[in-house]
Design an enzyme around this catalytic site. Structure first.
Site, mmCIF file in Angstrom:
data_model
loop_
_atom_site.group_PDB
_atom_site.id
_atom_site.type_symbol
_atom_site.label_atom_id
_atom_site.label_comp_id
_atom_site.label_asym_id
_atom_site.label_seq_id
_atom_site.Cartn_x
_atom_site.Cartn_y
_atom_site.Cartn_z
ATOM 1 N N ASP A 39 42.689 36.977 35.931
ATOM 2 C CA ASP A 39 41.964 37.740 35.085
ATOM 3 C C ASP A 39 42.715 38.780 34.571
ATOM 4 O OD1 ASP A 39 39.707 39.121 34.187
ATOM 5 O OD2 ASP A 39 39.779 40.457 35.667
ATOM 6 N N LYS A 96 51.666 35.874 45.164
ATOM 7 C CA LYS A 96 52.216 37.315 46.022
ATOM 8 C C LYS A 96 52.665 36.690 47.262
ATOM 9 C CE LYS A 96 53.324 41.442 45.838
ATOM 10 N NZ LYS A 96 54.326 42.116 44.957
ATOM 11 N N ASP A 124 44.466 39.277 30.470
ATOM 12 C CA ASP A 124 44.329 40.123 29.243
ATOM 13 C C ASP A 124 45.635 40.601 28.583
ATOM 14 O OD1 ASP A 124 41.376 40.070 29.563
ATOM 15 O OD2 ASP A 124 41.321 42.308 29.584
ATOM 16 N N TYR A 148 36.957 37.184 43.746
ATOM 17 C CA TYR A 148 35.683 36.997 43.099
ATOM 18 C C TYR A 148 34.343 36.424 43.949
ATOM 19 C CZ TYR A 148 37.258 38.073 38.386
ATOM 20 O OH TYR A 148 37.739 39.029 37.307
ATOM 21 N N ASP A 188 53.920 40.316 39.868
ATOM 22 C CA ASP A 188 54.595 41.450 39.461
ATOM 23 C C ASP A 188 55.390 41.096 38.518
ATOM 24 O OD1 ASP A 188 55.770 40.857 41.611
ATOM 25 O OD2 ASP A 188 55.935 42.840 42.530
HETATM 26 C C1 IPM Z 1 36.888 37.235 32.227
HETATM 27 C C2 IPM Z 1 36.106 38.716 32.220
HETATM 28 C C3 IPM Z 1 35.155 38.184 33.521
HETATM 29 C C4 IPM Z 1 36.094 38.126 34.812
HETATM 30 C C5 IPM Z 1 33.997 39.299 33.818
HETATM 31 C C6 IPM Z 1 33.180 39.783 32.514
HETATM 32 C C7 IPM Z 1 33.240 39.067 34.969
HETATM 33 O O1 IPM Z 1 36.910 39.774 32.505
HETATM 34 O O2 IPM Z 1 36.400 36.272 31.870
HETATM 35 O O3 IPM Z 1 37.894 37.394 32.303
HETATM 36 O O4 IPM Z 1 36.525 38.954 35.436
HETATM 37 O O5 IPM Z 1 36.420 36.819 34.945
HETATM 38 MG MG MG Z 2 38.964 39.356 32.031
#
Ligand code: IPM
Ligand code: MG
Length: 364
Positions: free
Chosen positions: A247, A191, A251, A141, A223
Site C-alpha cells: 500500500d 522486513k 503510492d 489489513y 526501507d
Molecule cells: C489502496 C487504498 C486502499 C488500501 C484504501 C482505500 C482502503 O489506499 O487501494 O491502495 O489501503 O488498500
Molecule cells: Mg493505498
C-alpha cells in the site's frame, strides 16, 4: 466473443472515468467483434446513502456472476467521520476479500512524453517500467486479532501481520510468472531483519524460486526499497510484497509517473499465465477526487488502462489490450493532456474529450 462485466462506478470522479473506459471497451468491441454485457452495481458512499451498506449483497452476488469487475473509486468527505459505523472503504475491502482478489498488480510506466511533468529529474525517471505485485487479502489489513480494548493501564489496540505459507506462495508465484513474462527480475520486499512474517516470506520465496530458475530473485528490505525507488527506479522490474508494505510503496512509486491519473491496477483471483483467463477487478489507483467530481476534469487514462488490463488478464484479448495502450500513447504524443498532466504548449482537454480521442485512435 461475449463477456459479462460488472460495473461499479462508486463515488466522486468514479462515474465519469468508468463511463470513458466503457466507451473505449465498446469501441474495442466494434472494431474487433466482441460484446460486453454490462451489469451496474452500487458500492462505497453511494451504496451507504442508498441502502446503508458499503457493499450490498446484491452487488457482491452480481460481481460473482460476471467475468470481471470495473470499479471507479470509493469515498469522499461526506462519509469521512471516523464515528460513522460504515465507511466507503469497507466496501472495497469486502469486495477484495469476498471475491478472493489476493493479487494486486500495479504497473508504473513512465510515458516518454511525460518525463518533464513530474517532481523528479527526467534522467532519474526516464525509462521506468516496473510492476508491483501487492498481496491484497492478508496481513495487517485482515488478520486477527484486530481490535481495541480498555484496561486499567489505558486503551490498547492491535492489528496482526499473519501469513500462512500458502498465502505467501501464491502471491510469490504471481510475481515469478510476471517476471518471467517481462525482464526476468523479481525483487521480494520484506522486513526480515525484524518480523517473523517476513522471515517466513523470505523462506517461501527461496522455495518457490526453485521452480523459476530463469528468474533472478533478490530480497530487499522495505526501507531500502523505499529509498531505491526514488534513487534509481529503473533498477526494478517486478516487485512482490505484503499488503501494507505494498500500500505504502505503491503510492510512493505512483509519483514516478507524474500523476496518479495515469496509473491502472488489476486485482486478480488467480495466478496469471498465458492462455488462462482470471477473474479480476480493475480500477484506477487514484481515489474519488471529490473536489474534481462532476466537472469533466478527471483524467480517465488510469481507468482506460485498467480496462486494457482487463482485456488481457480476464478476457485473454492481448491484441485488443495492446490496441488500447497504443491509442493512449498516440493521444499523448499528439499533445493532448488533462489538467493533471498539463504542460506548456500542450492541448488541454476534459475527461470526455480524452475518452473520445483514445477511441478514435484504436486500430482494428
Ligand atoms: C489502496 C487504498 C486502499 C488500501 C484504501 C482505500 C482502503 O489506499 O487501494 O491502495 O489501503 O488498500
Ligand atoms: Mg493505498
Amino acid at each position: 466473443m461475449q463477456f459479462d462485466l460488472a460495473v461499479l462506478p462508486g463515488d466522486g470522479v468514479g462515474p465519469e472515468v468508468t463511463s470513458q473506459a466503457i466507451k473505449v471497451l465498446e469501441e474495442v468491441g466494434r472494431r474487433f467483434g466482441h460484446s460486453f454485457n454490462l451489469h451496474h452495481g452500487l458500492v462505497g458512499g453511494v451504496a451507504i446513502d442508498e441502502i446503508e451498506s458499503a457493499l450490498p449483497d446484491d452487488t457482491l452476488k452480481m460481481c460473482k456472476r460476471c467475468e470481471a469487475v470495473l470499479l471507479g473509486a470509493v469515498g469522499g468527505p461526506k462519509w469521512d467521520d471516523p464515528k460513522l459505523a460504515v465507511h466507503p472503504e469497507d466496501g472495497l475491502l469486502a469486495l477484495r476479500k469476498g471475491l478472493g482478489l489476493f493479487a494486486n498488480l500495479r504497473p508504473v510506466k513512465v510515458f516518454p512524453e511525460l518525463t518533464n511533468s513530474t517532481n523528479l529529474k527526467p534522467e532519474v525517471i526516464s525509462g521506468v517500467d516496473l510492476v508491483f505485485v501487492r498481496e491484497l487479502t492478508g496481513g495487517l489489513y485482515f488478520a486477527r486479532p484486530k481490535r481495541q480494548w480498555r484496561t486499567s493501564r489505558g486503551r490498547w489496540a492491535t492489528d496482526s501481520m499473519t501469513y500462512s505459507e500458502q498465502e505467501i506462495e501464491r502471491i510469490l508465484r504471481v510475481g515469478f510468472e510476471l517476471a518471467r513474462s517481462r525482464y526476468k527480475r523479481l525483487v521480494s520486499v520484506d522486513k526480515a531483519n525484524v518480523l517473523q512474517a517476513s522471515r517466513l516470506w523470505r523462506q517461501v520465496a527461496v522455495e518457490v524460486a526453485s521452480s523459476y530458475p530463469d528468474v533472478e530473485l533478490e530480497h530487499m528490505l522495505v526501507d531500502t526499497c523505499a529509498m531505491r525507488l526514488i534513487q534509481k527506479p529503473t533498477y526494478f522490474d517486478v516487485l512482490v510484497t505484503e499488503n501494507m508494505f505494498g500500500d505504502i510503496l505503491t503510492d510512493e512509486a505512483s509519483m514516478l509517473a507524474g500523476s496518479m491519473g495515469m496509473l491502472p491496477s488489476a486485482s486478480l483471483a488467480g495466478v496469471p499465465k498465458e492462455g488462462v483467463n482470471i477473474f479480476g477487478m480493475y480500477e484506477p489507483i487514484h481515489g474519488s477526487a471529490p473536489r474534481r467530481a462532476g466537472q469533466n476534469l478527471a483524467n480517465p487514462i488510469a481507468t482506460i488502462l485498467s480496462a486494457a488490463m482487463m482485456l488481457r488478464y480476464s478476457f485473454g484479448l492481448n491484441k485488443e489490450a495492446q490496441a488500447v495502450e497504443v491509442a493512449v500513447d498516440r493521444v499523448l504524443k499528439q499533445g493532448y493532456r488533462t489538467y493533471d498532466i498539463m504542460d506548456e504548449g500542450k492541448i488541454k482537454v476534459g475527461t470526455k474529450q480524452m475518452g473520445d480521442l483514445i477511441c478514435e485512435k484504436i486500430g482494428g
